[in-house]
Design a protein around this motif. Sequence first.
Motif, short mmCIF file in Angstrom:
data_model
loop_
_atom_site.label_atom_id
_atom_site.label_comp_id
_atom_site.label_asym_id
_atom_site.label_seq_id
_atom_site.Cartn_x
_atom_site.Cartn_y
_atom_site.Cartn_z
N THR A 212 0.94 3.89 -3.49
CA THR A 212 0.16 5.34 -2.36
C THR A 212 1.38 6.41 -2.92
O THR A 212 0.65 7.15 -3.61
N ASP A 213 3.04 5.96 -2.75
CA ASP A 213 3.52 7.38 -3.18
C ASP A 213 4.77 6.32 -3.78
O ASP A 213 5.41 6.11 -2.93
N VAL B 288 0.41 -1.60 0.44
CA VAL B 288 0.01 -0.11 -0.01
C VAL B 288 0.92 1.11 -0.07
O VAL B 288 1.27 2.10 -0.94
N GLU B 289 2.42 1.68 0.71
CA GLU B 289 2.67 2.43 0.67
C GLU B 289 3.43 2.60 -0.42
O GLU B 289 3.65 4.50 -0.89
#
Length: 422
Positions: free
Chosen positions: A28-29, A24-25
Amino acid sequence: MTDSLSIENVELSAPLPAFDPSLVEIVTDPYPAYARYREQDPVHWGVSALAGYPGAWYVFRHADTSAVLKDERFGKARRAAAASDEATTVKPSIPDAAKPYFAMARTWIAHRDPPDHTRLRDLLRPHFAAGAVQRLRPVVLGIADQLIDRFEGGRSDVVADYAAVLPFHVVAGLLGVPEDDWPRLVDWSIPMRNVGVLTTEQTWRLASEAVTDFAGYLGELVQRRRAEPADDLLSSLITAREGGEFVDDDELVANALFLVFASAGLYTTTALVSTGANLLLTHPDQRAALAGDPALIGSAVHEFLRLEPPLQMTNRTAAAHVRLGDREIHPGDSVITILASANRDPQVYADPDRLDIARRRQPHLTFSAGIHTCFGGPMAALEGEVAIGRLLERLPGLAPAGLAEWNLTGSLRLLRTLPVTY
């Protein structure tokens, strides 16, 4: 004997965790993670994005990425590696809901190797050459104005009302799809924009239904155009089919579908227009610079493509032993080039994380490189120039009306919504 590409060896520092594009991290970015791997382990064995593979090589630097994309020992079709006795026997695990989508996608030019790729490229690319595309500028301008004319109430969504519609209207008109049917193309594109590393079973089902429905529609249109040819791209492709340049109607239909969904709209152009608008809205100094010198729109578009490439990564399969730096790539290994990381390599770009619409043109890899360079690039750039330029010209008071939302799939980086007031 193992061949070696001319790539500088890298001194590794502290071990990094296995790169996993589905985290996810990272989704996301992704850019801070790209920078760490690019600096510390630029040819890295990480977690495969496809179930069934033991892992994949991730390539983060511009020089490495460019070398892989241009090297004929790395192919798109797995059969290139399967011809070797040393090739891995591991096969990807494809969800049942995704099988119709993959069955269609395997026929697309983007997933073929020579000689099939060469045959299809020579057939399709002339229709999207820079000269042919520039003749479409008045058409693109007219479509942009028509869409902006429909804005009402002082509020709009740049993605849904503009960026996701304009490229489909352009290519549908070029292909010869009747205007009354254009909204159907837009509807079919929506689930396909959600395909990526994080694709769910439901999304795969919807994407498979979309490609199946559109292929059926396009097959019927081929029969109508065969009986009554017109002055459009589909009629030209049918003539090529009659001359034996397509294997069969299924190959013709699949690649016409690819022109609409992938090469001419689904990924690059929709993302370019919405992301470019968002970058200007969030960088008022750059917006002011463009307003002061509209001739910068060409370099601005390529800066948007460099900084936020819609397709973050692309895969290859090794068909031979190849040495990348101090890493040994084996036949059958999956190699994933991180285009978005290469585009921010400080060895190529000064202050690479900064938006600079007047940046001296450098060879970004958003359109890939080598034989698989996207031949739809000139059309995407033209549509980006016209659509973004016209949006700011017609709506000088354009301003954000809330946070833009990303459509986070992992391999694709697209805006889901961009609410604005004007």
